[in-house]
Design an enzyme around this catalytic site. Sequence first.
Site, PDB file in Angstrom:
ATOM      1  N   GLN A   1     -10.613  10.148  38.803  1.00 39.95           N
ATOM      2  CA  GLN A   1     -11.297  10.559  37.475  1.00 39.95           C
ATOM      3  C   GLN A   1     -12.552  10.575  37.661  1.00 39.95           C
ATOM      4  O   GLN A   1     -13.409  11.532  37.165  1.00 39.95           O
ATOM      5  CB  GLN A   1     -10.761   9.897  36.392  1.00 39.95           C
ATOM      6  CG  GLN A   1     -11.246  10.610  35.004  1.00 39.95           C
ATOM      7  CD  GLN A   1     -10.726   9.861  33.766  1.00 39.95           C
ATOM      8  OE1 GLN A   1      -9.507   9.427  33.846  1.00 39.95           O
ATOM      9  NE2 GLN A   1     -11.241   9.587  32.655  1.00 39.95           N
TER      10      GLN A   1
ATOM     11  N   CYS B   1      -0.121   5.906  36.830  1.00 40.41           N
ATOM     12  CA  CYS B   1      -0.138   4.919  37.766  1.00 40.41           C
ATOM     13  C   CYS B   1      -0.221   3.659  37.054  1.00 40.41           C
ATOM     14  O   CYS B   1      -0.067   2.582  37.354  1.00 40.41           O
ATOM     15  CB  CYS B   1      -1.317   4.933  38.807  1.00 40.41           C
ATOM     16  SG  CYS B   1      -2.848   4.965  38.371  1.00 40.41           S
TER      17      CYS B   1
ATOM     18  N   HIS C   1      -3.276   7.682  32.823  1.00 39.56           N
ATOM     19  CA  HIS C   1      -3.001   7.712  34.198  1.00 39.56           C
ATOM     20  C   HIS C   1      -1.538   6.899  34.449  1.00 39.56           C
ATOM     21  O   HIS C   1      -1.318   6.008  33.860  1.00 39.56           O
ATOM     22  CB  HIS C   1      -3.837   6.680  34.927  1.00 39.56           C
ATOM     23  CG  HIS C   1      -5.333   7.505  35.063  1.00 39.56           C
ATOM     24  ND1 HIS C   1      -5.594   7.850  36.197  1.00 39.56           N
ATOM     25  CD2 HIS C   1      -6.212   7.712  34.328  1.00 39.56           C
ATOM     26  CE1 HIS C   1      -7.040   8.261  36.052  1.00 39.56           C
ATOM     27  NE2 HIS C   1      -7.390   8.228  34.801  1.00 39.56           N
TER      28      HIS C   1
ATOM     29  N   CYS D   1      -3.549  11.541  41.057  1.00 34.39           N
ATOM     30  CA  CYS D   1      -4.372  10.325  41.533  1.00 34.39           C
ATOM     31  C   CYS D   1      -4.035  10.004  42.918  1.00 34.39           C
ATOM     32  O   CYS D   1      -2.857  10.380  43.528  1.00 34.39           O
ATOM     33  CB  CYS D   1      -3.663   8.862  40.544  1.00 34.39           C
ATOM     34  SG  CYS D   1      -4.177   7.476  41.513  1.00 34.39           S
ATOM     35  N   GLU D   2      -5.131   9.886  43.781  1.00 34.09           N
ATOM     36  CA  GLU D   2      -4.956  10.130  45.178  1.00 34.09           C
ATOM     37  C   GLU D   2      -4.469   8.774  45.916  1.00 34.09           C
ATOM     38  O   GLU D   2      -3.958   8.699  46.836  1.00 34.09           O
ATOM     39  CB  GLU D   2      -6.180  10.456  45.943  1.00 34.09           C
ATOM     40  CG  GLU D   2      -7.260   9.493  45.583  1.00 34.09           C
ATOM     41  CD  GLU D   2      -8.670  10.035  46.295  1.00 34.09           C
ATOM     42  OE1 GLU D   2      -9.464   8.893  46.597  1.00 34.09           O
ATOM     43  OE2 GLU D   2      -8.942  11.147  46.328  1.00 34.09           O
ATOM     44  N   HIS D   3      -4.524   7.587  44.712  1.00 31.87           N
ATOM     45  CA  HIS D   3      -4.153   6.374  45.391  1.00 31.87           C
ATOM     46  C   HIS D   3      -2.540   6.127  45.308  1.00 31.87           C
ATOM     47  O   HIS D   3      -2.051   5.702  46.320  1.00 31.87           O
ATOM     48  CB  HIS D   3      -4.606   5.328  44.498  1.00 31.87           C
ATOM     49  CG  HIS D   3      -6.110   5.406  44.567  1.00 31.87           C
ATOM     50  ND1 HIS D   3      -6.945   4.926  43.391  1.00 31.87           N
ATOM     51  CD2 HIS D   3      -6.871   5.620  45.476  1.00 31.87           C
ATOM     52  CE1 HIS D   3      -8.247   5.085  43.822  1.00 31.87           C
ATOM     53  NE2 HIS D   3      -8.266   5.412  45.116  1.00 31.87           N
ATOM     54  N   HIS D   4      -1.782   6.773  44.370  1.00 30.14           N
ATOM     55  CA  HIS D   4      -0.333   6.722  44.198  1.00 30.14           C
ATOM     56  C   HIS D   4       0.360   8.065  43.998  1.00 30.14           C
ATOM     57  O   HIS D   4       1.738   7.908  43.953  1.00 30.14           O
ATOM     58  CB  HIS D   4      -0.043   5.749  43.001  1.00 30.14           C
ATOM     59  CG  HIS D   4      -0.674   4.524  43.039  1.00 30.14           C
ATOM     60  ND1 HIS D   4      -1.788   4.157  42.294  1.00 30.14           N
ATOM     61  CD2 HIS D   4      -0.406   3.217  43.677  1.00 30.14           C
ATOM     62  CE1 HIS D   4      -2.315   2.953  42.371  1.00 30.14           C
ATOM     63  NE2 HIS D   4      -1.166   2.423  43.390  1.00 30.14           N
TER      64      HIS D   4
END
Length: 231
Positions: free
Chosen positions: A161, A191, A189, A120-123
């Site tokens: 995703q 996250c 996920h 995941c590019e956010h976390h």
Amino acid sequence: MPTQNGQVALQPNKSIDEKLAALNSIGSHGDDGEFDQVAPGTREVALPVMTNAYRSLLTSVGEDALREGLLKTPERAAKAFLFFTKGYEEKVSDVLNDAIFAENHEEMVIVKDIDIFSMCEHHLVPFFGKVHVGYLPKNKVVGLSKIARIVEIFSRRLQVQERLTKQIAVAINEAVQPSGVAVVIEAAHMCMVMRGVQKNGARTVTSSVLGNFRDDPKTREEFMTLIRNSH
């Protein structure tokens, strides 16, 4: 044009690599649609920089980065992260060049339950699950293992995703030029499990449908039914 052995030569061109590169701009890269291919060797050169960054991270959370159990952890973590993101070094045209075949087949082809592991590019934590891919050939088919390779190329990048689903569908559509493509991803996920709402049983389902799969509800339903069946 088919070759004598029935293979179709796939020329590296804008319709595959550059068009797919533009998809990388959605949500995480520049708004101009450009995506710079990682130069050969660059990621290996980055290893000591990444190792130092991981060492600083350990120190920042209060750990002793020099104790025995953590002494080699920064380098291990850096190498692991390079592996998790190795898709940046790969091109779809390179994977598919010798695996497009002239074939008079127009019925649905499905490869389902392809394992994916992505970040995941956010976390920067993993998400993982299954990918189901279907397409309707139109005088050309692709080697089945290449579908899994396409999934691997795009999943081994920093992702969301939704974008991953679209990239897989567009790659197959551009490479094989079928009557339609359908891709469904079901993933968990971390996250949502390890932090935040901490819901262990939650799954995210995304789909991307192109061509006849989008236009014909019966075709789309056939695909959905087939991927739901266990055997």
